[in-house]
Motif scaffolding. Structure first.
Motif, mmCIF file in Angstrom:
data_model
loop_
_atom_site.group_PDB
_atom_site.id
_atom_site.type_symbol
_atom_site.label_atom_id
_atom_site.label_comp_id
_atom_site.label_asym_id
_atom_site.label_seq_id
_atom_site.Cartn_x
_atom_site.Cartn_y
_atom_site.Cartn_z
ATOM 1 N N ALA A 153 0.796 -1.232 0.000
ATOM 2 C CA ALA A 153 0.000 0.000 0.000
ATOM 3 C C ALA A 153 0.827 1.281 0.000
ATOM 4 C CB ALA A 153 -0.941 0.011 1.209
ATOM 5 N N VAL A 154 2.058 1.273 0.531
ATOM 6 C CA VAL A 154 2.795 2.531 0.690
ATOM 7 C C VAL A 154 3.343 3.054 -0.638
ATOM 8 C CG1 VAL A 154 3.408 1.986 3.067
ATOM 9 C CG2 VAL A 154 5.030 1.444 1.226
ATOM 10 N N TYR A 155 3.605 2.180 -1.618
ATOM 11 C CA TYR A 155 4.233 2.617 -2.866
ATOM 12 C C TYR A 155 3.244 3.187 -3.872
ATOM 13 C CZ TYR A 155 8.238 -0.049 -1.135
ATOM 14 O OH TYR A 155 9.280 -0.520 -0.373
ATOM 15 N N GLY A 156 1.956 2.882 -3.705
ATOM 16 C CA GLY A 156 0.971 3.323 -4.683
ATOM 17 C C GLY A 156 1.116 2.547 -5.973
ATOM 18 N N GLU A 157 0.752 3.171 -7.085
ATOM 19 C CA GLU A 157 0.939 2.530 -8.383
ATOM 20 C C GLU A 157 2.433 2.573 -8.739
ATOM 21 O OE1 GLU A 157 -0.889 0.768 -10.144
ATOM 22 O OE2 GLU A 157 -2.900 1.152 -9.343
ATOM 23 N N PRO A 158 3.056 1.412 -8.884
ATOM 24 C CA PRO A 158 4.516 1.368 -9.055
ATOM 25 C C PRO A 158 4.996 2.055 -10.332
ATOM 26 C CG PRO A 158 3.638 -0.798 -8.476
ATOM 27 C CD PRO A 158 2.467 0.063 -8.805
ATOM 28 N N ILE A 201 7.513 6.824 -2.498
ATOM 29 C CA ILE A 201 6.338 6.531 -1.668
ATOM 30 C C ILE A 201 5.200 7.431 -2.130
ATOM 31 C CG2 ILE A 201 5.396 6.508 0.664
ATOM 32 C CD1 ILE A 201 7.580 4.448 0.224
ATOM 33 N N LYS A 202 4.205 6.827 -2.780
ATOM 34 C CA LYS A 202 3.061 7.579 -3.288
ATOM 35 C C LYS A 202 1.772 6.782 -3.051
ATOM 36 C CE LYS A 202 5.686 9.891 -6.975
ATOM 37 N NZ LYS A 202 5.797 10.109 -8.445
ATOM 38 N N PRO A 203 1.369 6.604 -1.797
ATOM 39 C CA PRO A 203 0.170 5.795 -1.521
ATOM 40 C C PRO A 203 -1.072 6.413 -2.140
ATOM 41 C CG PRO A 203 0.845 7.011 0.437
ATOM 42 C CD PRO A 203 1.944 7.183 -0.571
ATOM 43 N N ILE A 204 -1.987 5.552 -2.591
ATOM 44 C CA ILE A 204 -3.237 6.039 -3.182
ATOM 45 C C ILE A 204 -4.438 5.677 -2.305
ATOM 46 C CG2 ILE A 204 -2.345 6.012 -5.532
ATOM 47 C CD1 ILE A 204 -3.832 3.365 -5.966
ATOM 48 N N CYS A 205 -4.177 5.195 -1.092
ATOM 49 C CA CYS A 205 -5.259 4.950 -0.131
ATOM 50 C C CYS A 205 -4.813 5.448 1.233
ATOM 51 C CB CYS A 205 -5.634 3.460 -0.073
ATOM 52 S SG CYS A 205 -4.351 2.382 0.588
ATOM 53 N N GLY A 223 -2.408 3.167 3.274
ATOM 54 C CA GLY A 223 -0.998 3.255 2.925
ATOM 55 C C GLY A 223 -0.345 4.495 3.515
ATOM 56 N N ALA A 224 -1.075 5.611 3.515
ATOM 57 C CA ALA A 224 -0.534 6.852 4.080
ATOM 58 C C ALA A 224 -0.320 6.740 5.583
ATOM 59 C CB ALA A 224 -1.476 8.012 3.757
ATOM 60 N N SER A 225 -1.289 6.153 6.288
ATOM 61 C CA SER A 225 -1.163 6.050 7.748
ATOM 62 C C SER A 225 -0.048 5.084 8.136
ATOM 63 C CB SER A 225 -2.496 5.618 8.371
ATOM 64 O OG SER A 225 -2.845 4.290 8.018
ATOM 65 N N LYS A 226 0.085 3.981 7.409
ATOM 66 C CA LYS A 226 1.148 3.033 7.733
ATOM 67 C C LYS A 226 2.526 3.647 7.490
ATOM 68 C CE LYS A 226 0.814 -0.653 8.914
ATOM 69 N NZ LYS A 226 0.744 -1.191 10.294
ATOM 70 N N HIS A 227 2.678 4.404 6.417
ATOM 71 C CA HIS A 227 3.989 5.001 6.126
ATOM 72 C C HIS A 227 4.332 6.124 7.106
ATOM 73 C CE1 HIS A 227 7.482 6.356 3.991
ATOM 74 N NE2 HIS A 227 6.964 7.567 3.840
ATOM 75 N N THR A 228 3.343 6.865 7.556
ATOM 76 C CA THR A 228 3.594 7.979 8.472
ATOM 77 C C THR A 228 4.376 7.529 9.701
ATOM 78 O OG1 THR A 228 1.608 9.150 7.750
ATOM 79 C CG2 THR A 228 2.480 9.727 9.919
ATOM 80 N N VAL A 229 4.051 6.352 10.214
ATOM 81 C CA VAL A 229 4.729 5.850 11.417
ATOM 82 C C VAL A 229 6.205 5.601 11.152
ATOM 83 C CG1 VAL A 229 4.737 3.999 13.152
ATOM 84 C CG2 VAL A 229 2.570 4.854 12.241
ATOM 85 N N GLU A 230 6.573 5.262 9.919
ATOM 86 C CA GLU A 230 7.983 5.067 9.585
ATOM 87 C C GLU A 230 8.775 6.358 9.826
ATOM 88 O OE1 GLU A 230 8.463 3.462 5.686
ATOM 89 O OE2 GLU A 230 6.945 1.899 5.965
ATOM 90 N N HIS A 231 8.171 7.503 9.528
ATOM 91 C CA HIS A 231 8.840 8.787 9.779
ATOM 92 C C HIS A 231 9.025 9.026 11.273
ATOM 93 C CE1 HIS A 231 8.891 10.211 5.643
ATOM 94 N NE2 HIS A 231 7.625 9.848 5.505
ATOM 95 N N TYR A 232 8.016 8.675 12.067
ATOM 96 C CA TYR A 232 8.146 8.826 13.514
ATOM 97 C C TYR A 232 9.282 7.954 14.049
ATOM 98 C CZ TYR A 232 4.014 11.697 14.384
ATOM 99 O OH TYR A 232 3.118 12.739 14.447
ATOM 100 N N LEU A 233 9.409 6.747 13.519
ATOM 101 C CA LEU A 233 10.475 5.857 13.995
ATOM 102 C C LEU A 233 11.848 6.431 13.666
ATOM 103 C CD1 LEU A 233 8.923 2.399 13.114
ATOM 104 C CD2 LEU A 233 9.359 3.298 15.397
ATOM 105 N N TYR A 234 12.011 6.970 12.479
ATOM 106 C CA TYR A 234 13.281 7.614 12.131
ATOM 107 C C TYR A 234 13.569 8.771 13.093
ATOM 108 C CZ TYR A 234 16.770 10.333 9.609
ATOM 109 O OH TYR A 234 17.892 11.037 9.281
ATOM 110 N N MET A 235 12.555 9.571 13.352
ATOM 111 C CA MET A 235 12.699 10.714 14.247
ATOM 112 C C MET A 235 13.106 10.274 15.661
ATOM 113 S SD MET A 235 9.691 13.346 15.407
ATOM 114 C CE MET A 235 8.974 13.188 13.766
ATOM 115 N N TYR A 236 12.465 9.216 16.157
ATOM 116 C CA TYR A 236 12.759 8.767 17.524
ATOM 117 C C TYR A 236 14.127 8.098 17.618
ATOM 118 C CZ TYR A 236 8.350 9.974 19.771
ATOM 119 O OH TYR A 236 7.303 10.666 20.333
ATOM 120 N N ARG A 237 14.615 7.538 16.529
ATOM 121 C CA ARG A 237 15.975 7.021 16.559
ATOM 122 C C ARG A 237 16.972 8.178 16.606
ATOM 123 N NH1 ARG A 237 18.954 4.639 11.391
ATOM 124 N NH2 ARG A 237 18.914 6.890 11.048
ATOM 125 N N GLU A 238 16.753 9.185 15.759
ATOM 126 C CA GLU A 238 17.680 10.314 15.707
ATOM 127 C C GLU A 238 17.678 11.112 17.010
ATOM 128 O OE1 GLU A 238 19.823 11.145 13.024
ATOM 129 O OE2 GLU A 238 19.228 9.063 12.623
#
Length: 519
Positions: free
Chosen positions: A119-124, A135-139, A142-157
């Protein structure tokens, strides 16, 4: 290590829990049972029935002090994310952030997060998609699942919380619920085995990357090998398989003779998606071991032998954490049984409002803390919900010692003496439910050794139908609710699902409240 797994009563995460325990890890499961099943829970794991959005989640971290968090719990229905994006983001983003904050606060070493490669890649733009694909989700999912990846990067940094993101493909296999938020494999198998017509959305030429659940569980184990590394990894076969191909393969395995019906395509659905897993192969040592046909055959074998039940979705009543609660499974739906709404309507047919029973329970749960009468109140609601003749509820402390009880038979309230109470635990159905932590449906009490007749029933010791369900508090069975009806084969699986939902709703609403209250 101690690993806290969210969604551990669900389809995929329950396999992860089993594998962790097999390899000697300690496991704590957090699941609100909205789509998970009690029967999926490994008895060697500590279980908390709790929503990941709950403020009480921090108390679980404080008590258990996990080293690792494995986060599978999610709102995973693409169609629901499109129809209700606020709810989707509340669960998938706010719930995940609540979990990440708890991980930071209680010094968790590493956070394993399950994202969606489908879902996160959208139409390949190219296939198979690798992790560098835009990353171009079309639902909304997909957008909500990918958003958490940014939070994880932020919390690691910012805070040093290491993470592993596993972007799953279309996962299939045992324990997937054909009645719930399932993938196409489980839905097709469920329809085919019951002789129902299969509907394919769109033309069936949409392609997905199908991977057997055991292979995905293995990736979660391999993620423990290098906790100093943070990264994002696709899991997949690198090959696309059309929905029509899945239908044809399952048709051959099962011997299904009907042709499919083709319906409209789903909004937000990607046309073609399959994933490049080279990074997981190189960094994690992961390998897809199950062929598609072998995995499908094993899944069909499971569904043919498994006991499935249709979950009951509750309205938003009572505490906010009780959004939807599934009944504990025992037996599968039989062909010709009523639908969920028909079952609820049957249960509430006294005044024509099929949600009356659940709304009444919700109103009582709103007035927490419970009075000393709450066990009797719950018993009364449950009796009327399924028109039971009699029933009982016993309350247990942490040592499984009975500290309270209520009983009713033919409209008369009974006090259970200590001898009867102990009998119910030692050789009665309540004891079996307590020991196994799952619901039970007995069609004929004269043919089931788990049933022990009470003294006031001796005069009419004829065959009866029985439902018995557990209530949970802090991962343990803290009460058992049992209902009876005259004659055998009177209760249906929908009755069982409804009563299980009432019990589960009560359990969820008591987060942070001392459940055992002497009657």
């Amino acid at each position: 290590m101690k690993i806290l797994v969210t969604g551990g009563a669900g389809f995929i995460a329950s396999h992860v829990v089993d594998l962790y325990l097999e390899r000697g890890q300690k496991v704590v499961v957090v699941d609100n049972l909205s789509t998970g099943r009690v029967s999926n829970l490994n008895p060697n794991a500590v279980f908390y029935q709790m929503d990941i959005r709950s403020p009480q989640l921090a108390e679980v971290f404080k008590k258990e002090r996990p080293d690792i968090v494995n986060h599978h719990a999610a709102q995973m229905d693409v169609r629901r994310s499109v129809a209700d994006p606020i709810y989707d983001s509340d669960v998938n983003i706010i719930g995940s952030l609540n979990l990440i904050e708890c991980a930071k606060l209680y010094d968790v070493q590493h956070f394993i997060y399950i994202s969606s490669g489908g879902a996160v890649y959208g139409e390949p733009e190219y296939l198979p998609c690798d992790e560098e694909h835009p990353i171009k989700p079309i639902c909304q999912y997909g957008a909500s699942k990918h958003t958490v990846e940014h939070y994880l990067y932020m919390y690691r940094e910012n805070y040093g919380l290491g993470y592993t993101v596993l972007r799953y493909p279309n996962v299939y296999g045992p324990r997937q619920d054909p009645q719930g938020e399932a993938g196409v494999v489980a839905i097709f198998i469920g329809k085919m085995l019951t002789g129902d017509q299969v509907t394919i959305n769109g033309d069936g030429e949409q392609q997905r990357d199908f991977v057997y659940v055991a292979d995905c569980a293995e990736a979660n184990l391999l993620a423990l090998n290098d906790l100093q590394r943070s990264g994002i990894y696709n899991l997949g076969s690198g090959e696309g398989t059309s929905v029509n191909e899945i239908f044809a393969t399952l048709r051959g395995i099962i011997g299904y003779e009907q042709d499919p019906i083709y319906g409209p395509p789903k909004v937000g659905e990607t046309r073609r998606i399959y994933l490049n897993a080279e990074r997981a192969i190189q960094d994690l040592g992961w390998k897809k071991r199950w062929s598609l046909e072998d995995g499908l055959r094993e899944t069909v074998r499971y569904f043919r032998s498994a006991e499935m039940v249709e979950p009951v979705a509750l309205p938003s009543v009572g505490r906010s954490s009780a959004q939807t609660v599934a009944g504990a499974p025992v037996d599968g739906p039989q062909k010709g049984q009523p639908s969920q709404r028909e079952a609820l309507g049957e249960a509430a047919r006294g005044d024509g409002d099929e949600l009356r029973v659940l709304e009444e329970l919700g109103q009582r749960l709103e007035s927490l803390p419970f009075s000393k009468r709450w066990p009797a109140d719950l018993l009364d609601i449950a009796l009327r919900a399924v028109r039971a003749r009699g029933g009982s509820i016993i309350i247990l402390d942490q040592a499984k010692k009975i500290i309270g009880a209520a009983a009713s038979f033919q409209g008369v309230t009974h006090e259970l003496n200590p001898k009867e109470l102990q009998m119910m635990l030692d050789r009665g159905l309540a004891g079996w439910v307590t020991q196994h932590g799952r619901a039970a449906l007995i069609s004929n009490t004269l043919e089931d050794a788990r049933w022990a007749t009470k003294e006031w029933e001796q005069a009419e010791a004829s065959a009866r139908s029985v439902i018995s369900v557990p209530l949970f508090f802090e991962g343990r069975v803290s009460a058992v609710l049992t209902l009876t009806r005259e004659n055998h084969d009177c209760f249906t699986h929908n009755d069982l699902a409804l009563v299980s939902s009432l019990a589960a709703m009560t359990s969820v609403s008591q987060e942070g409240i001392q459940l055992p209250v002497a009657v």
